[in-house]
Write an enzyme that holds these catalytic residues in place. Structure first.
Site, PDB file in Angstrom:
ATOM      1  N   SER A 294       0.858  -1.185   0.000  1.00 45.59           N
ATOM      2  CA  SER A 294       0.000   0.000   0.000  1.00 45.59           C
ATOM      3  C   SER A 294       0.888   1.227   0.000  1.00 45.59           C
ATOM      4  CB  SER A 294      -0.895   0.011   1.241  1.00 45.59           C
ATOM      5  OG  SER A 294      -1.566   1.261   1.382  1.00 45.59           O
TER       6      SER A 294
ATOM      7  N   TYR B  64      -1.630   0.014  10.667  1.00 48.33           N
ATOM      8  CA  TYR B  64      -1.805  -0.379   9.267  1.00 48.33           C
ATOM      9  C   TYR B  64      -0.625   0.102   8.437  1.00 48.33           C
ATOM     10  CZ  TYR B  64      -3.544  -0.810   4.530  1.00 48.33           C
ATOM     11  OH  TYR B  64      -3.661  -1.134   3.198  1.00 48.33           O
TER      12      TYR B  64
END
Length: 254
Positions: free
Chosen positions: A140, A153
């Site tokens: 990501s 995250y």
């Protein structure tokens, strides 16, 4: 020659789109994993008309189950040549001091421990395949660009990036390729999962943005996997045109 592709988290989003992309291309057989048995059965029925499909109801956080399942694949599916580590999630949008430790642990267990278990288990097989074998990790932009509420995250996706690069070092000379594919704003079940099913929050995030679609990522994964065997995409970061970087945040004393 038919190559075997194993895709984790294949019941929705990027994973499902990747399964459909490889199936439609021809020349591949698929091993699809996910936690939802009924979804896997429906996908196998859909894609079974295009290619051979083997499904595994599997939670990547269950290390013993992962090792048992991946070391006992049916003979026709055992020689995995392309691994797409897609299973992952984000939970919560609040600041660290208001976050759930349980959510943090679940992200670590899935995004880090699950990914490394699957990879470690399949490394001998991938090395045996040699030239053209591929590990494609779905990272990501959060692994490079922190943001408020990203906390753990972001940390897990930074791990995915560095793990991918370090694997490249260790696998030099084996022919096995390793790529970190890092999407930006992408519309899937991601935000629904992150917000506990808040459809309004999901709709608000993507409104008017023309975000990345799962099919866009699937096309990118397929391109990486189908490059000539002497080429490796180390890192591929993809954002929608509507997304860019913002100035640094500055807190001012009142």
């Amino acid at each position: 020659m038919t190559d075997t592709v194993l895709i984790t988290g294949a019941t929705s989003g990027f994973g499902l789109a990747c399964a459909r992309r490889f199936a439609s291309a021809g020349g591949y057989r698929l091993v699809l994993t996910g936690r939802r048995s009924e979804r896997l059965a429906d996908i196998a029925k859909e894609l079974g008309e295009q290619c051979e499909v083997h499904t595994l109801t599997l939670d990547v956080t269950d290390r013993e189950a992962v090792v048992a399942a991946l070391t006992s694949l049916p003979e026709a599916f055992a020689q995995v040549k392309i691994l797409v580590n897609n299973a992952g999630l984000a939970l919560g949008t609040g600041p660290a001091q208001e976050s759930s430790l349980e959510d943090w642990q679940r992200m670590i267990n899935t995004n880090i421990a699950g990914l490394t278990t699957v990879t470690h288990t399949l490394l001998p097989t991938l090395i045996e395949q040699g030239k053209g074998a591929s590990i494609i990790n779905i990272g990501s932009i959060a692994g490079n660009w922190p943001y408020p509420g990203g906390n753990v995250y972001c940390g897990t996706k930074a791990f995915v990036e560095q793990f991918s690069h370090a694997l490249r070092c260790d696998l030099a000379g084996t022919g096995v390729r390793v790529s970190n594919l890092a999407p930006g704003l992408a519309e899937s079940e991601f935000t629904l999962v992150r917000t506990g099913g808040d459809q309004a929050a999901s709709d608000k995030l993507y409104a008017g943005t023309n975000p990345i679609k799962p099919e866009d990522i699937a096309d990118s994964v397929f391109w990486i996997a189908s490059l000539p065997a002497h080429l490796n995409v180390n890192q591929l970061e993809i954002m929608p045109v509507s997304q860019a970087w913002s100035p640094f945040s500055i807190h001012r004393e009142s």
